[in-house]
Design an enzyme around this catalytic site. Sequence first.
Site, PDB file in Angstrom:
ATOM      1  N   ALA A  32       0.862  -1.193   0.000  1.00  0.00           N
ATOM      2  CA  ALA A  32       0.000   0.000   0.000  1.00  0.00           C
ATOM      3  C   ALA A  32       0.896   1.240   0.000  1.00  0.00           C
ATOM      4  O   ALA A  32       0.758   2.144   0.825  1.00  0.00           O
ATOM      5  CB  ALA A  32      -0.962  -0.006   1.192  1.00  0.00           C
ATOM      6  N   HIS A  34       3.054   4.566  -0.496  1.00  0.00           N
ATOM      7  CA  HIS A  34       2.790   5.993  -0.695  1.00  0.00           C
ATOM      8  C   HIS A  34       4.131   6.711  -0.734  1.00  0.00           C
ATOM      9  O   HIS A  34       5.190   6.070  -0.653  1.00  0.00           O
ATOM     10  CB  HIS A  34       1.869   6.512   0.406  1.00  0.00           C
ATOM     11  CG  HIS A  34       2.333   6.176   1.794  1.00  0.00           C
ATOM     12  ND1 HIS A  34       3.489   6.710   2.339  1.00  0.00           N
ATOM     13  CD2 HIS A  34       1.845   5.328   2.732  1.00  0.00           C
ATOM     14  CE1 HIS A  34       3.654   6.240   3.552  1.00  0.00           C
ATOM     15  NE2 HIS A  34       2.685   5.377   3.824  1.00  0.00           N
ATOM     16  N   GLY A  36       5.778   8.248   1.381  1.00  0.00           N
ATOM     17  CA  GLY A  36       6.661   7.959   2.519  1.00  0.00           C
ATOM     18  C   GLY A  36       7.575   6.786   2.181  1.00  0.00           C
ATOM     19  O   GLY A  36       8.802   6.855   2.336  1.00  0.00           O
ATOM     20  N   HIS A  37       6.968   5.699   1.694  1.00  0.00           N
ATOM     21  CA  HIS A  37       7.777   4.528   1.305  1.00  0.00           C
ATOM     22  C   HIS A  37       8.736   4.874   0.172  1.00  0.00           C
ATOM     23  O   HIS A  37       9.880   4.439   0.153  1.00  0.00           O
ATOM     24  CB  HIS A  37       6.881   3.381   0.817  1.00  0.00           C
ATOM     25  CG  HIS A  37       5.900   2.877   1.818  1.00  0.00           C
ATOM     26  ND1 HIS A  37       4.546   3.140   1.728  1.00  0.00           N
ATOM     27  CD2 HIS A  37       6.060   2.116   2.913  1.00  0.00           C
ATOM     28  CE1 HIS A  37       3.928   2.555   2.728  1.00  0.00           C
ATOM     29  NE2 HIS A  37       4.823   1.930   3.467  1.00  0.00           N
ATOM     30  N   GLN A  61       2.594  -9.550  13.252  1.00  0.00           N
ATOM     31  CA  GLN A  61       2.704  -8.282  13.987  1.00  0.00           C
ATOM     32  C   GLN A  61       1.357  -7.604  14.199  1.00  0.00           C
ATOM     33  O   GLN A  61       1.299  -6.531  14.783  1.00  0.00           O
ATOM     34  CB  GLN A  61       3.683  -7.338  13.304  1.00  0.00           C
ATOM     35  CG  GLN A  61       3.185  -6.728  11.994  1.00  0.00           C
ATOM     36  CD  GLN A  61       4.290  -5.936  11.303  1.00  0.00           C
ATOM     37  OE1 GLN A  61       5.207  -6.498  10.730  1.00  0.00           O
ATOM     38  NE2 GLN A  61       4.192  -4.616  11.359  1.00  0.00           N
ATOM     39  N   ASP A 150       7.138   5.420  12.374  1.00  0.00           N
ATOM     40  CA  ASP A 150       7.126   4.355  13.384  1.00  0.00           C
ATOM     41  C   ASP A 150       8.403   4.495  14.211  1.00  0.00           C
ATOM     42  O   ASP A 150       9.344   3.722  14.078  1.00  0.00           O
ATOM     43  CB  ASP A 150       7.042   2.994  12.701  1.00  0.00           C
ATOM     44  CG  ASP A 150       5.734   2.823  11.959  1.00  0.00           C
ATOM     45  OD1 ASP A 150       4.691   2.796  12.616  1.00  0.00           O
ATOM     46  OD2 ASP A 150       5.757   2.762  10.718  1.00  0.00           O
TER      47      ASP A 150
HETATM   48  O1  PAF Z   1       6.845  -0.558   9.264  1.00  0.00           O
HETATM   49  C1  PAF Z   1       6.322  -1.488   8.620  1.00  0.00           C
HETATM   50  O2  PAF Z   1       5.695  -1.310   7.580  1.00  0.00           O
HETATM   51  C2  PAF Z   1       6.443  -2.901   9.133  1.00  0.00           C
HETATM   52  O3  PAF Z   1       6.374  -2.929  10.513  1.00  0.00           O
HETATM   53  C3  PAF Z   1       7.707  -3.632   8.634  1.00  0.00           C
HETATM   54  C4  PAF Z   1       8.975  -2.970   9.174  1.00  0.00           C
HETATM   55  C5  PAF Z   1       7.723  -3.647   7.124  1.00  0.00           C
HETATM   56  C6  PAF Z   1       7.711  -5.082   9.128  1.00  0.00           C
HETATM   57  O4  PAF Z   1       6.607  -5.783   8.638  1.00  0.00           O
END
Ligand code: PAF
Length: 279
Positions: A32, A34, A36-37, A61, A150
């Site tokens: 997904a 955006h 940021g990524h 997670q 995060d």
């Molecule tokens: O920050 C995230 O999107 C997730 O926690 C990560 C680091 C990809 C681990 O699944």
Amino acid sequence: MRTINSVSELKDTVKMLKSQGKSVGLVPTMGALHEGHISLVTRCRKENDVVVVSVFVNPTQFNNKEDLRTYPRTEEADKRLLEAAGCDVVFMPTVEEVYPEPDNRVFNLGPVAEVMEGAMRPGHFNGVAQIVSKLFMYVEPDRAYFGEKDFQQIAVIREMVRQEGFRLEIVPCPIVREADGLAKSSRNVRLTPENRAKAPAIAKALMESVEYAKTHTVAETHDKVVEQITAAGMEVEYYQIVDSLTMQAVENWDDAPHINGCVTVYCGDVRLIDNIAYK
Ligand code: PAF
């Protein structure tokens, strides 16, 4: 750009590239994608010969089944964005590929993982440590890139890297915001128009509090942020002003060399997180 779904093919591909003396950067994501990524991918592109991006919604997670079920999945759009950003290898495995058997590893990540998200989302950081350590084992990158949205996750991953003895550099990258200040997040698409209009008040409260903090105590600054976000019609789950490395709450501005404020907010039923540096 090459799309790889299997762990063994990923390992072989990276091994071959490394044998040619190439440096490898990894950007772990849950898709997904955006801006940021993409800022992480762009930075990774600049600093490494080979850019590997993983797109995997990691079930271990998620402590909330509904959050996992409704997490946005946009694989074809993700591939197009990654190709345009200069990604070389995108790793998109199935859950069975990554977890052919249950991962029973329990990481003892200590105080850094016990507060804030660790306290609110039991098991969350253990799941993050499971997937990130697996990705590090598959790719053995020279550098790995994580967004500062995060904020606590970065501290937790650093601790996991220290404990497991991984030899790589963790590269934190600044939060990317919408024009109105809202931190970019894959979850923003879930906001109703009404809540989307409220959400920028989170960043506004955080940013205004930096000036306020110069003449007020930690407790006063905390209360001001909470009041301002609450007044905008959202529910603050927590606001904690912490040592930027240990994630432990501070009482005074001179308690730590670097201090951040970390917030989680319910905007309608969407849980948003954000943070700000005070020093
Ligand atoms: O920050 C995230 O999107 C997730 O926690 C990560 C680091 C990809 C681990 O699944």
